[in-house]
Motif scaffolding. Structure first.
Motif, PDB file in Angstrom:
ATOM      1  N   GLU A 166      48.432 -15.192  -5.974  1.00 22.15           N
ATOM      2  CA  GLU A 166      47.121 -14.829  -5.575  1.00 22.15           C
ATOM      3  C   GLU A 166      46.180 -15.705  -5.103  1.00 22.15           C
ATOM      4  OE1 GLU A 166      44.232 -11.885  -8.364  1.00 22.15           O
ATOM      5  OE2 GLU A 166      44.415 -13.753  -9.103  1.00 22.15           O
ATOM      6  N   ALA A 167      45.172 -15.351  -4.265  1.00 23.62           N
ATOM      7  CA  ALA A 167      44.390 -16.215  -3.735  1.00 23.62           C
ATOM      8  C   ALA A 167      43.018 -15.310  -3.355  1.00 23.62           C
ATOM      9  CB  ALA A 167      44.753 -17.116  -2.328  1.00 23.62           C
ATOM     10  N   CYS A 177      39.553  -0.256  -4.063  1.00 24.16           N
ATOM     11  CA  CYS A 177      39.315   0.182  -5.363  1.00 24.16           C
ATOM     12  C   CYS A 177      39.745  -0.844  -6.277  1.00 24.16           C
ATOM     13  CB  CYS A 177      40.013   1.266  -5.825  1.00 24.16           C
ATOM     14  SG  CYS A 177      39.582   2.381  -7.205  1.00 24.16           S
ATOM     15  N   GLY A 178      39.444  -2.349  -5.868  1.00 25.79           N
ATOM     16  CA  GLY A 178      39.589  -3.188  -7.014  1.00 25.79           C
ATOM     17  C   GLY A 178      40.700  -3.853  -7.086  1.00 25.79           C
ATOM     18  N   SER A 179      41.174  -4.141  -8.141  1.00 26.77           N
ATOM     19  CA  SER A 179      42.177  -5.033  -8.300  1.00 26.77           C
ATOM     20  C   SER A 179      43.656  -4.574  -8.400  1.00 26.77           C
ATOM     21  CB  SER A 179      42.056  -5.939  -9.724  1.00 26.77           C
ATOM     22  OG  SER A 179      42.005  -5.034 -10.724  1.00 26.77           O
ATOM     23  N   GLY A 180      43.788  -2.967  -8.453  1.00 25.55           N
ATOM     24  CA  GLY A 180      45.177  -2.562  -8.606  1.00 25.55           C
ATOM     25  C   GLY A 180      46.202  -2.706  -7.418  1.00 25.55           C
ATOM     26  N   SER A 181      46.540  -3.855  -7.192  1.00 21.92           N
ATOM     27  CA  SER A 181      47.177  -4.137  -5.964  1.00 21.92           C
ATOM     28  C   SER A 181      48.263  -5.165  -5.960  1.00 21.92           C
ATOM     29  CB  SER A 181      46.249  -4.693  -4.688  1.00 21.92           C
ATOM     30  OG  SER A 181      45.480  -5.672  -5.282  1.00 21.92           O
ATOM     31  N   GLY A 182      48.606  -5.559  -7.044  1.00 19.75           N
ATOM     32  CA  GLY A 182      49.383  -6.634  -7.344  1.00 19.75           C
ATOM     33  C   GLY A 182      49.065  -7.980  -7.625  1.00 19.75           C
ATOM     34  N   GLY A 183      49.926  -8.895  -7.785  1.00 21.87           N
ATOM     35  CA  GLY A 183      49.404 -10.334  -8.064  1.00 21.87           C
ATOM     36  C   GLY A 183      49.395 -10.237  -9.719  1.00 21.87           C
ATOM     37  N   GLY A 184      49.228 -11.435 -10.153  1.00 18.61           N
ATOM     38  CA  GLY A 184      49.073 -11.752 -11.555  1.00 18.61           C
ATOM     39  C   GLY A 184      47.864 -11.071 -12.358  1.00 18.61           C
ATOM     40  N   GLN A 185      47.691 -11.142 -13.380  1.00 18.23           N
ATOM     41  CA  GLN A 185      46.576 -10.963 -14.076  1.00 18.23           C
ATOM     42  C   GLN A 185      45.821 -12.212 -14.481  1.00 18.23           C
ATOM     43  OE1 GLN A 185      45.339  -7.973 -14.983  1.00 18.23           O
ATOM     44  NE2 GLN A 185      46.940  -7.084 -13.739  1.00 18.23           N
ATOM     45  N   ARG A 186      44.475 -12.353 -13.801  1.00 16.25           N
ATOM     46  CA  ARG A 186      43.628 -13.468 -13.849  1.00 16.25           C
ATOM     47  C   ARG A 186      42.255 -12.992 -14.180  1.00 16.25           C
ATOM     48  NH1 ARG A 186      45.279 -18.191 -11.918  1.00 16.25           N
ATOM     49  NH2 ARG A 186      43.145 -18.713 -11.628  1.00 16.25           N
ATOM     50  N   ALA A 187      41.408 -14.084 -14.568  1.00 14.98           N
ATOM     51  CA  ALA A 187      40.113 -13.800 -14.967  1.00 14.98           C
ATOM     52  C   ALA A 187      39.429 -13.523 -13.653  1.00 14.98           C
ATOM     53  CB  ALA A 187      39.581 -15.086 -15.625  1.00 14.98           C
ATOM     54  N   ALA A 188      38.374 -12.671 -13.487  1.00 22.90           N
ATOM     55  CA  ALA A 188      37.659 -12.624 -12.448  1.00 22.90           C
ATOM     56  C   ALA A 188      37.002 -13.712 -12.040  1.00 22.90           C
ATOM     57  CB  ALA A 188      36.773 -10.981 -12.670  1.00 22.90           C
ATOM     58  N   PRO A 189      36.508 -13.729 -10.803  1.00 27.18           N
ATOM     59  CA  PRO A 189      35.360 -14.854 -10.377  1.00 27.18           C
ATOM     60  C   PRO A 189      34.016 -14.766 -11.210  1.00 27.18           C
ATOM     61  CG  PRO A 189      36.246 -13.958  -8.483  1.00 27.18           C
ATOM     62  CD  PRO A 189      36.801 -13.003  -9.813  1.00 27.18           C
ATOM     63  N   VAL A 231      27.207 -11.171   6.912  1.00 25.48           N
ATOM     64  CA  VAL A 231      27.246 -10.644   5.361  1.00 25.48           C
ATOM     65  C   VAL A 231      28.334 -11.887   4.882  1.00 25.48           C
ATOM     66  CG1 VAL A 231      26.851  -8.404   5.365  1.00 25.48           C
ATOM     67  CG2 VAL A 231      29.179  -9.301   5.788  1.00 25.48           C
ATOM     68  N   VAL A 232      28.314 -12.151   3.546  1.00 24.00           N
ATOM     69  CA  VAL A 232      29.526 -12.980   3.050  1.00 24.00           C
ATOM     70  C   VAL A 232      30.374 -11.876   2.485  1.00 24.00           C
ATOM     71  CG1 VAL A 232      29.899 -14.638   0.954  1.00 24.00           C
ATOM     72  CG2 VAL A 232      27.911 -14.846   2.377  1.00 24.00           C
ATOM     73  N   ALA A 233      31.628 -12.147   2.745  1.00 25.03           N
ATOM     74  CA  ALA A 233      32.653 -11.207   2.224  1.00 25.03           C
ATOM     75  C   ALA A 233      33.596 -12.220   1.334  1.00 25.03           C
ATOM     76  CB  ALA A 233      33.606 -10.758   3.638  1.00 25.03           C
ATOM     77  N   TYR A 234      33.863 -11.573   0.397  1.00 31.98           N
ATOM     78  CA  TYR A 234      34.995 -12.181  -0.542  1.00 31.98           C
ATOM     79  C   TYR A 234      36.263 -11.422  -0.509  1.00 31.98           C
ATOM     80  CZ  TYR A 234      30.806 -14.421  -2.723  1.00 31.98           C
ATOM     81  OH  TYR A 234      29.742 -15.202  -3.055  1.00 31.98           O
ATOM     82  N   VAL A 235      37.503 -12.116  -0.713  1.00 33.48           N
ATOM     83  CA  VAL A 235      38.638 -11.475   0.013  1.00 33.48           C
ATOM     84  C   VAL A 235      39.583 -11.918  -1.169  1.00 33.48           C
ATOM     85  CG1 VAL A 235      40.590 -11.498   1.532  1.00 33.48           C
ATOM     86  CG2 VAL A 235      37.854 -11.782   2.431  1.00 33.48           C
ATOM     87  N   GLN A 236      40.313 -11.001  -1.850  1.00 36.48           N
ATOM     88  CA  GLN A 236      41.146 -11.394  -2.757  1.00 36.48           C
ATOM     89  C   GLN A 236      42.763 -10.911  -2.001  1.00 36.48           C
ATOM     90  OE1 GLN A 236      42.010  -8.270  -5.482  1.00 36.48           O
ATOM     91  NE2 GLN A 236      43.329  -9.593  -6.945  1.00 36.48           N
ATOM     92  N   LEU A 237      43.620 -12.174  -1.965  1.00 34.72           N
ATOM     93  CA  LEU A 237      44.981 -11.945  -1.279  1.00 34.72           C
ATOM     94  C   LEU A 237      46.169 -11.873  -2.473  1.00 34.72           C
ATOM     95  CD1 LEU A 237      43.066 -14.103   0.566  1.00 34.72           C
ATOM     96  CD2 LEU A 237      44.795 -12.904   2.182  1.00 34.72           C
ATOM     97  N   THR A 238      47.034 -11.134  -2.221  1.00 35.63           N
ATOM     98  CA  THR A 238      48.128 -11.057  -3.236  1.00 35.63           C
ATOM     99  C   THR A 238      49.434 -11.188  -2.292  1.00 35.63           C
ATOM    100  OG1 THR A 238      48.227  -8.942  -3.362  1.00 35.63           O
ATOM    101  CG2 THR A 238      46.924  -9.919  -4.946  1.00 35.63           C
ATOM    102  N   ARG A 239      50.323 -11.679  -3.086  1.00 36.01           N
ATOM    103  CA  ARG A 239      51.945 -11.600  -2.461  1.00 36.01           C
ATOM    104  C   ARG A 239      52.911 -11.473  -3.681  1.00 36.01           C
ATOM    105  NH1 ARG A 239      52.774 -17.413   0.368  1.00 36.01           N
ATOM    106  NH2 ARG A 239      52.112 -18.690  -1.571  1.00 36.01           N
TER     107      ARG A 239
END
Length: 221
Positions: free
Chosen positions: A174-175, A29-41, A198-206
């Motif tokens: 964030e990466a 469900c998208g970005s609600g997982s921690g990490g800083g607020q950044r512009a989306a790709p 397929v091409v998978a885009y991955v958001q990682l946070t810590r």
């Protein structure tokens, strides 16, 4: 549902599903997982909208009961975060995607079970793991899954790094990464099915720069 080669199928609801193109279940469900607020790709690297990692089936009828998860260990085993350098975003992203696309029809009721397996193994942020565990697939496994199951097939997963200049640069917390994910089904009866990529885009946070990375979302096209 059948194995589709259409990229970028989207679900407008909270979570989505499917298997590289074998539709079914494990969205987030998208970005609600921690990490800083950044512009989306930019559109060439879509934002983590919670529409993946798999396209959503659109079949009619009521949703099936909430899956109970896999009943064992897939052929080849399950890689865990402790097996890789957890401060390396590439290593964590690769590990998570490999688990999420490793299906074993001998023990899995559908592709959704691989997402739950990734959550249980510890690859994901708590929020993303919760979404995968509680996601209700909108369709039962289709003809392609049944064909695989007829051969007691499991997938062998390979990944190739796919660079994209539009992906934001890493920060300490964030990466973003992207890979071409290939899954090849192999039956226990020596049958081999057609592989899908397929091409998978991955958001990682810590939480901090010296902490372990976790996958916060995956989007597929």
């Amino acid at each position: 549902m059948t194995l589709s080669r259409t990229r970028g199928t989207r679900d407008t609801t909270a979570v989505a599903t499917a298997m590289l193109a074998l539709v079914l279940a494990v969205g987030g469900c998208g970005s609600g997982s921690g990490g800083g607020q950044r512009a989306a790709p930019t559109p060439s690297a879509p934002a983590a909208t919670g529409n993946g990692p798999y396209p959503t089936p659109s079949g009619p009828g009521e949703p099936p009961p909430l899956p109970t998860g896999s009943k064992g260990t897939p052929r080849g085993g399950t890689t865990r975060p402790g097996d890789v350098d957890q401060e390396n975003a590439d290593a964590v992203g690769r590990g998570a995607l490999t688990v999420m696309w490793t299906f074993d029809t001998a023990i899995d009721s559908g592709p959704h079970d691989a997402g739950v397996r990734a959550a249980d193994a510890g690859w994901l942020t708590p929020a993303y793991a919760k979404r995968l565990r509680t996601h209700r697939p909108r369709s039962v496994p289709g003809a392609q899954w049944r064909e695989w199951a007829g051969h007691h097939a499991s997938t062998i997963v390979t990944l190739e790094k796919a660079e994209d200049a539009a992906i934001p640069p890493d920060t300490g917390t964030e990466a973003w990464r992207q890979w071409a994910v290939n899954a090849s089904p192999h039956g226990r009866d020596r049958w081999t099915g057609e592989s899908t990529t397929v091409v998978a885009y991955v958001q990682l946070t810590r939480a901090a720069a010296d902490q372990a990375w976790r996958v916060a979302d995956v989007t597929v096209r």
